[in-house]
Design a protein around this motif. Structure first.
Motif, short mmCIF file in Angstrom:
data_model
loop_
_atom_site.label_atom_id
_atom_site.label_comp_id
_atom_site.label_asym_id
_atom_site.label_seq_id
_atom_site.Cartn_x
_atom_site.Cartn_y
_atom_site.Cartn_z
N GLY A 19 0.49 -1.14 0.00
CA GLY A 19 -0.01 -0.30 0.08
C GLY A 19 0.90 1.40 0.26
N TRP A 21 0.26 4.24 1.18
CA TRP A 21 -0.73 5.45 1.87
C TRP A 21 0.12 6.50 2.36
N ASP A 49 -2.10 -1.08 -3.78
CA ASP A 49 -3.43 -0.39 -3.12
C ASP A 49 -3.03 1.06 -2.60
N SER A 156 -14.31 -0.18 2.24
CA SER A 156 -13.32 0.28 3.21
C SER A 156 -13.82 0.26 4.68
N GLN A 181 -12.05 -3.89 2.88
CA GLN A 181 -10.22 -3.95 3.18
C GLN A 181 -10.93 -3.07 4.61
N SER A 210 -3.07 -2.63 7.92
CA SER A 210 -2.25 -2.23 8.66
C SER A 210 -1.99 -3.39 9.78
N LEU A 212 0.39 -4.94 10.18
CA LEU A 212 1.60 -4.46 11.46
C LEU A 212 1.04 -3.18 13.00
N GLN A 214 0.43 -0.45 12.38
CA GLN A 214 0.74 0.85 11.52
C GLN A 214 2.70 0.55 12.14
N ARG A 220 10.50 -2.20 15.14
CA ARG A 220 10.37 -0.69 14.80
C ARG A 220 10.52 -0.23 15.80
N ARG A 230 7.48 6.14 11.58
CA ARG A 230 5.55 6.88 11.25
C ARG A 230 5.61 7.58 12.57
N SER A 284 9.18 1.27 4.26
CA SER A 284 9.90 2.17 3.94
C SER A 284 10.96 1.97 2.89
N GLN A 288 12.41 -3.57 4.56
CA GLN A 288 11.49 -4.00 5.71
C GLN A 288 10.54 -5.04 4.76
N ASN A 292 9.42 -8.95 5.43
CA ASN A 292 8.24 -8.79 5.85
C ASN A 292 7.37 -10.15 4.71
N1 LIG Z 1 -8.82 1.47 4.12
C1 LIG Z 1 -8.42 2.16 4.73
O1 LIG Z 1 -8.56 3.15 5.67
C2 LIG Z 1 -7.00 2.37 4.61
C3 LIG Z 1 -6.61 2.74 5.77
C4 LIG Z 1 -4.38 2.78 6.56
C5 LIG Z 1 -4.17 2.22 5.95
N2 LIG Z 1 -4.37 1.40 4.64
C6 LIG Z 1 -3.73 0.55 3.19
O2 LIG Z 1 -3.23 -0.22 3.75
C7 LIG Z 1 -1.69 0.05 3.37
C8 LIG Z 1 -0.65 -1.00 4.82
O3 LIG Z 1 -1.43 0.21 6.25
P1 LIG Z 1 0.05 0.30 6.90
O4 LIG Z 1 1.30 1.09 6.50
O5 LIG Z 1 -0.44 1.27 7.95
O6 LIG Z 1 1.34 -1.03 7.45
P2 LIG Z 1 1.56 -1.25 9.05
O7 LIG Z 1 2.39 -2.97 7.18
O8 LIG Z 1 0.86 -1.68 9.35
O9 LIG Z 1 2.03 -0.41 8.80
C9 LIG Z 1 3.27 0.00 7.91
C10 LIG Z 1 5.12 0.56 8.38
O10 LIG Z 1 5.32 -0.26 9.48
C11 LIG Z 1 6.24 -0.41 9.63
N3 LIG Z 1 7.16 -1.36 8.77
C12 LIG Z 1 6.51 -2.38 8.20
N4 LIG Z 1 7.92 -3.45 7.98
C13 LIG Z 1 8.71 -3.56 8.45
C14 LIG Z 1 9.53 -4.65 9.31
N5 LIG Z 1 10.01 -5.22 8.67
N6 LIG Z 1 10.63 -3.35 10.27
C15 LIG Z 1 10.57 -2.50 11.06
N7 LIG Z 1 8.81 -1.94 10.63
C16 LIG Z 1 8.61 -1.53 9.82
C17 LIG Z 1 6.95 1.20 9.06
O11 LIG Z 1 7.04 2.30 9.73
P3 LIG Z 1 8.13 3.70 9.11
O12 LIG Z 1 7.41 4.06 7.90
O13 LIG Z 1 8.32 4.23 10.37
O14 LIG Z 1 9.24 2.61 8.93
C18 LIG Z 1 5.79 1.06 7.32
O15 LIG Z 1 5.72 1.53 7.22
C19 LIG Z 1 -1.74 1.79 3.66
O16 LIG Z 1 -0.28 1.58 2.55
C20 LIG Z 1 -2.97 1.57 2.92
O17 LIG Z 1 -2.84 1.05 0.95
C21 LIG Z 1 -6.17 1.70 3.93
#
Ligand SMILES: NC(=O)c1ccc[n+]([C@@H]2O[C@H](COP(=O)([O-])OP(=O)(O)OC[C@H]3O[C@@H](n4cnc5c(N)ncnc54)[C@H](OP(=O)(O)O)[C@@H]3O)[C@@H](O)[C@H]2O)c1
Length: 321
Positions: A19, A21, A49, A156, A181, A210, A212, A214, A220, A230, A284, A288, A292
């Motif tokens: 994603g 976002w 996404d 969603s 979603q 999300s 993970l 976030q 992290r 973040r 980011s 990562q 994953n």
């Molecule tokens: N439908 C909706 O309302 C909605 C809402 C939110 C998200 N989404 C979708 O879901 C996607 C994912 O959401 P999310 O970014 O919150 O997901 P997430 O996977 O829960 O969190 C991602 C963040 O976790 C950290 N991270 C990921 N892998 C890591 C690793 N291996 N080691 C250390 N840190 C790690 C990074 O933070 P850092 O950036 O700090 O490095 C990354 O930006 C979005 O891009 C979007 O497409 C949809």
């Protein structure tokens, strides 16, 4: 890559999707952005996404992704599933937010223009709108399909009853709700008591966002809040991290006993339920992303591991899963 069927549709999705976002906004794609997208695609992550307002500024993630489609991903359109959404605030005035036909169809046209696409694969209503009749919002999604601007539609964060009503409205015009979603992770199990069974009954898929939490379910934040993360930009997230840290540390120990990183266990856990078609991760860095993706090397849990996770982070009551 493992591909899983989206409900009872013909569409397969990668078990892990990416994603845009956060981390993909700005004037142009960064070198890291381009490396992430290229590496993801090489590893079989064929679903990306997006949403109208991903950035900042709003729209810039789609513009940047459009640029990568013309360069890094040129020639691969038919190998990709690209989604976008509308439902949160996007432009000023009453026609740039929520769920009216006026907003959704104008927003979809803008998203297509930004990405340089004729159609998106999935167009979502991004969040429930308590004031617009559901008939109108679903009518707009149906029009997007009928006009050839979206191949499939989704919703969603819709609650179970509203999801069932949306499915019934779309069925009247012979359109199936492809996918829901919802937010879903070890730390947020709201979909388990009801939503998953509504989706199962109606043959719709589920793509968790999300997974993970976030970044909470990774290494992290185990030793504080690093600069550039973040949580360093989001005070609410930083507070939540503090609150959840004792549980997250225990989860990290369980992951270690499985020989996995915490992030890998968190993703495997979300995918343990066959109703979950895919999990959308944010990253980011390429590092990562690689960490994953390695979650897919071990998706199995013993009953004891599942029990230990349930004790630390129980499902809401009434859960059938
Ligand atoms: N439908 C909706 O309302 C909605 C809402 C939110 C998200 N989404 C979708 O879901 C996607 C994912 O959401 P999310 O970014 O919150 O997901 P997430 O996977 O829960 O969190 C991602 C963040 O976790 C950290 N991270 C990921 N892998 C890591 C690793 N291996 N080691 C250390 N840190 C790690 C990074 O933070 P850092 O950036 O700090 O490095 C990354 O930006 C979005 O891009 C979007 O497409 C949809």
């Amino acid at each position: 890559m493992v591909y899983r069927r989206t409900g009872r549709s013909g569409l397969l999705l990668p078990a892990l999707s990416v994603g845009l976002w956060q981390n993909f906004g700005g004037d142009s794609p960064s070198d890291e952005n381009r490396a992430i997208i290229r590496r993801a695609f090489e590893r079989g992550v064929v679903h990306f996404d997006l949403a109208n307002n991903y950035g900042p500024p709003y729209g810039s993630a789609e513009t940047n992704f459009g640029q990568m489609l013309r360069t890094d991903l040129a020639g691969h359109r038919d190998e990709l599933v690209i989604s976008s959404k509308a439902g949160w605030d996007m432009w000023p005035g009453p026609y740039g937010n929520w769920g009216s036909r006026k907003y959704l169809l104008a927003s979809l046209d803008q998203s297509l223009l930004r990405m340089g696409l004729d159609y998106v694969d999935i167009f979502y209503h991004h969040r429930p709108d308590p004031d617009t009749p559901l008939e109108e919002t679903m009518g707009a999604l149906a029009s997007a399909v009928q006009q050839g601007k979206a191949l499939y539609v989704g919703v969603s964060q819709y609650e179970p009853a509203r999801t069932a009503a949306a499915i019934a409205l779309l069925e009247k015009v012979n359109i199936r709700l492809l996918i829901h979603q919802p937010v879903y992770s070890i730390l947020n199990r709201w979909i388990e008591p009801e939503l998953l069974s509504v989706l199962e009954k109606n043959g719709a898929g589920c793509i968790a966002f999300s997974p993970l939490a976030q970044g909470q379910l990774t290494a992290r934040y185990l030793d504080g809040i690093p600069e550039g993360s973040r949580a360093a930009r989001d005070r609410n997230l930083a507070e939540t991290i503090q609150r959840n840290l004792p549980v997250v540390r225990r989860l990290n120990e369980i992951a270690g006993q499985r020989g996995q990183a915490l992030s890998q266990m968190a993703l495997a856990w979300v995918l343990r339920d066959p109703h979950v078609t895919s999990a959308i991760i944010g990253v980011s860095s390429v590092r990562q992303l690689e960490e994953n993706l390695a979650a897919l090397d071990n998706l199995d849990f013993s009953p004891d591991e599942l029990k230990a996770i349930d004790e630390l982070a129980p499902a809401p009551s009434g859960s059938g899963s």
